[in-house]
Design a protein around this motif. Structure first.
Motif, PDB file in Angstrom:
ATOM      1  N   GLN A   1       0.827  -1.205   0.000  1.00  0.00           N
ATOM      2  CA  GLN A   1       0.000   0.000   0.000  1.00  0.00           C
ATOM      3  C   GLN A   1       0.864   1.260   0.000  1.00  0.00           C
ATOM      4  N   LYS A   2       1.905   1.261   0.812  1.00  0.00           N
ATOM      5  CA  LYS A   2       2.796   2.420   0.895  1.00  0.00           C
ATOM      6  C   LYS A   2       3.516   2.676  -0.426  1.00  0.00           C
ATOM      7  N   VAL A   3       4.048   1.619  -1.024  1.00  0.00           N
ATOM      8  CA  VAL A   3       4.803   1.763  -2.267  1.00  0.00           C
ATOM      9  C   VAL A   3       3.921   2.340  -3.361  1.00  0.00           C
ATOM     10  N   CYS A   4       2.708   1.811  -3.515  1.00  0.00           N
ATOM     11  CA  CYS A   4       1.814   2.303  -4.562  1.00  0.00           C
ATOM     12  C   CYS A   4       1.410   3.754  -4.311  1.00  0.00           C
ATOM     13  N   SER A   5       1.137   4.096  -3.067  1.00  0.00           N
ATOM     14  CA  SER A   5       0.764   5.478  -2.739  1.00  0.00           C
ATOM     15  C   SER A   5       1.895   6.443  -3.043  1.00  0.00           C
ATOM     16  N   ALA A   6       3.120   6.018  -2.790  1.00  0.00           N
ATOM     17  CA  ALA A   6       4.289   6.874  -2.978  1.00  0.00           C
ATOM     18  C   ALA A   6       4.601   7.131  -4.454  1.00  0.00           C
ATOM     19  N   MET A   7       4.011   6.350  -5.344  1.00  0.00           N
ATOM     20  CA  MET A   7       4.311   6.486  -6.770  1.00  0.00           C
ATOM     21  C   MET A   7       3.523   7.584  -7.468  1.00  0.00           C
ATOM     22  N   GLY A   8       2.624   8.224  -6.743  1.00  0.00           N
ATOM     23  CA  GLY A   8       1.823   9.263  -7.368  1.00  0.00           C
ATOM     24  C   GLY A   8       0.568   8.669  -7.997  1.00  0.00           C
ATOM     25  N   LYS A   9      -0.261   9.541  -8.516  1.00  0.00           N
ATOM     26  CA  LYS A   9      -1.577   9.114  -8.976  1.00  0.00           C
ATOM     27  C   LYS A   9      -1.533   8.141 -10.149  1.00  0.00           C
ATOM     28  N   ARG A  10      -0.866   8.518 -11.210  1.00  0.00           N
ATOM     29  CA  ARG A  10      -0.882   7.714 -12.442  1.00  0.00           C
ATOM     30  C   ARG A  10      -0.158   6.379 -12.259  1.00  0.00           C
ATOM     31  N   LEU A  11       1.046   6.438 -11.738  1.00  0.00           N
ATOM     32  CA  LEU A  11       1.814   5.218 -11.504  1.00  0.00           C
ATOM     33  C   LEU A  11       1.214   4.401 -10.372  1.00  0.00           C
ATOM     34  N   GLY A  12       0.689   5.074  -9.369  1.00  0.00           N
ATOM     35  CA  GLY A  12       0.067   4.396  -8.236  1.00  0.00           C
ATOM     36  C   GLY A  12      -1.083   3.512  -8.676  1.00  0.00           C
ATOM     37  N   TRP A  13      -1.844   3.999  -9.642  1.00  0.00           N
ATOM     38  CA  TRP A  13      -2.980   3.240 -10.172  1.00  0.00           C
ATOM     39  C   TRP A  13      -2.493   1.954 -10.839  1.00  0.00           C
ATOM     40  N   ALA A  14      -1.465   2.065 -11.643  1.00  0.00           N
ATOM     41  CA  ALA A  14      -0.892   0.900 -12.315  1.00  0.00           C
ATOM     42  C   ALA A  14      -0.291  -0.057 -11.285  1.00  0.00           C
ATOM     43  N   CYS A  15       0.354   0.493 -10.298  1.00  0.00           N
ATOM     44  CA  CYS A  15       0.957  -0.289  -9.223  1.00  0.00           C
ATOM     45  C   CYS A  15      -0.113  -1.105  -8.500  1.00  0.00           C
ATOM     46  N   LYS A  16      -1.211  -0.462  -8.144  1.00  0.00           N
ATOM     47  CA  LYS A  16      -2.301  -1.148  -7.441  1.00  0.00           C
ATOM     48  C   LYS A  16      -2.892  -2.268  -8.291  1.00  0.00           C
ATOM     49  N   LYS A  17      -2.951  -2.036  -9.589  1.00  0.00           N
ATOM     50  CA  LYS A  17      -3.471  -3.067 -10.491  1.00  0.00           C
ATOM     51  C   LYS A  17      -2.577  -4.306 -10.485  1.00  0.00           C
ATOM     52  N   ILE A  18      -1.276  -4.082 -10.543  1.00  0.00           N
ATOM     53  CA  ILE A  18      -0.313  -5.190 -10.512  1.00  0.00           C
ATOM     54  C   ILE A  18      -0.414  -5.928  -9.175  1.00  0.00           C
ATOM     55  N   VAL A  19      -0.468  -5.174  -8.092  1.00  0.00           N
ATOM     56  CA  VAL A  19      -0.544  -5.764  -6.751  1.00  0.00           C
ATOM     57  C   VAL A  19      -1.807  -6.621  -6.616  1.00  0.00           C
ATOM     58  N   LYS A  20      -2.915  -6.092  -7.106  1.00  0.00           N
ATOM     59  CA  LYS A  20      -4.186  -6.807  -6.983  1.00  0.00           C
ATOM     60  C   LYS A  20      -4.155  -8.118  -7.778  1.00  0.00           C
ATOM     61  N   LYS A  21      -3.654  -8.039  -8.996  1.00  0.00           N
ATOM     62  CA  LYS A  21      -3.655  -9.195  -9.884  1.00  0.00           C
ATOM     63  C   LYS A  21      -2.625 -10.256  -9.491  1.00  0.00           C
ATOM     64  N   TYR A  22      -1.475  -9.815  -8.975  1.00  0.00           N
ATOM     65  CA  TYR A  22      -0.377 -10.750  -8.733  1.00  0.00           C
ATOM     66  C   TYR A  22       0.001 -10.871  -7.258  1.00  0.00           C
TER      67      TYR A  22
END
Length: 79
Positions: free
Chosen positions: A33-54
């Motif tokens: 959660q911290k890593v994705c939040s720290a990536m900013g809005k656009r990258l954070g969204w992609a990060c959360k998608k990867i985390v959720k799927k994998y």
């Protein structure tokens, strides 16, 4: 290298740094959660998608101290 590959390896390297050598599920969860939040809005969204799927693969990779590049290749995000 595609964007997904770069995102995946970056995510796993960051997580590895945050959770240390012997992470439990809670530590990994918090770190993701911290890593994705720290990536900013656009990258954070992609990060959360990867985390959720994998999520399972990410847990395993961190607990087995796998190489981020190899893990991302296994998840078909890198060639």
């Amino acid at each position: 290298k595609g964007k997904k590959c770069i995102m995946c390896t970056k995510l796993l390297k960051q997580l590895k740094k945050m959770v240390g050598d012997n992470p439990d599920e809670e530590a990994i969860e918090v770190a993701m959660q911290k890593v994705c939040s720290a990536m900013g809005k656009r990258l954070g969204w992609a990060c959360k998608k990867i985390v959720k799927k994998y999520r399972e693969q990410i847990y395993e990779a961190l607990q087995n101290d796998e190489d981020p590049q190899d893990t991302c290749a296994t998840m078909k995000l890198c060639k």
